[in-house]
Design a protein around this motif. Structure first.
Motif, PDB file in Angstrom:
ATOM      1  N   SER A 174      -3.203   5.643  -3.902  1.00  0.00           N
ATOM      2  CA  SER A 174      -3.114   4.656  -2.969  1.00  0.00           C
ATOM      3  C   SER A 174      -3.079   3.161  -3.531  1.00  0.00           C
ATOM      4  O   SER A 174      -3.563   3.030  -4.688  1.00  0.00           O
ATOM      5  N   ARG A 175      -2.957   2.312  -2.800  1.00  0.00           N
ATOM      6  CA  ARG A 175      -2.815   0.915  -3.491  1.00  0.00           C
ATOM      7  C   ARG A 175      -3.304  -0.003  -2.317  1.00  0.00           C
ATOM      8  O   ARG A 175      -3.046   0.317  -0.882  1.00  0.00           O
ATOM      9  N   ARG A 216      -3.980  -3.661  -6.026  1.00  0.00           N
ATOM     10  CA  ARG A 216      -4.761  -2.896  -6.559  1.00  0.00           C
ATOM     11  C   ARG A 216      -4.486  -1.461  -6.447  1.00  0.00           C
ATOM     12  O   ARG A 216      -4.088  -1.218  -5.523  1.00  0.00           O
ATOM     13  N   ARG A 217      -4.411  -0.570  -7.510  1.00  0.00           N
ATOM     14  CA  ARG A 217      -4.180   0.973  -7.288  1.00  0.00           C
ATOM     15  C   ARG A 217      -5.431   1.679  -7.715  1.00  0.00           C
ATOM     16  O   ARG A 217      -6.372   1.178  -8.343  1.00  0.00           O
ATOM     17  N   ARG A 245      -5.418  -0.455   2.590  1.00  0.00           N
ATOM     18  CA  ARG A 245      -5.297   0.603   1.492  1.00  0.00           C
ATOM     19  C   ARG A 245      -4.273   1.713   2.329  1.00  0.00           C
ATOM     20  O   ARG A 245      -4.224   2.171   3.304  1.00  0.00           O
TER      21      ARG A 245
END
Length: 123
Positions: A41-42, A35-36, A120
């Motif tokens: 960030s991801r 997930r971005r 994250r």
């Protein structure tokens, strides 16, 4: 309540409400991997091996035992203020050594379990 007190209370309300929101931490699971976010960030997940069923995770028994033995040995050295210093130094060193020994034994004997942990990252 007078007007001045009311204005102070209203001015402080966003700060008080914001403190509760800032203290909450988002948790992520394996379903969030990749997930971005708009800030670049991801979410990255990795499998880590963790110890299970340790009776003394803080290694208090090893630290205390080592400190007592180190203090007793240090007490055998010198005289006067030197003896006190040697006792304290022996207790500190013995505590560190005892903690390390107990940790190594727990690592060698402990049961292991693989868990997926996600966080994250800003890379």
């Amino acid at each position: 309540m007078n007007t001045r007190k009311m204005l102070r209370l209203l001015a402080a309300a966003p700060l008080l409400l914001g403190a509760g929101v800032a203290g909450a931490q988002q948790t992520y699971g394996p379903e969030d991997e990749g997930r971005r976010f708009s800030d670049g960030s991801r979410v990255v997940c990795e499998e880590v091996e963790v110890a299970q069923n340790t009776k003394d995770p803080n290694r208090i028994a090893g630290t205390a035992t080592g400190a007592v033995i180190g203090g007793l040995l240090g007490n055998q050295v010198g005289g006067g203020k030197g003896k006190k210093l040697a006792t304290v130094g022996g207790a500190v060193a013995g505590g560190a050594i005892g903690r390390n020994i107990q940790g190594n034994n727990q690592e060698r004997r402990g049961q292991r379990q693989v868990e997926t942990r996600c966080e994250r990252v800003w890379r």
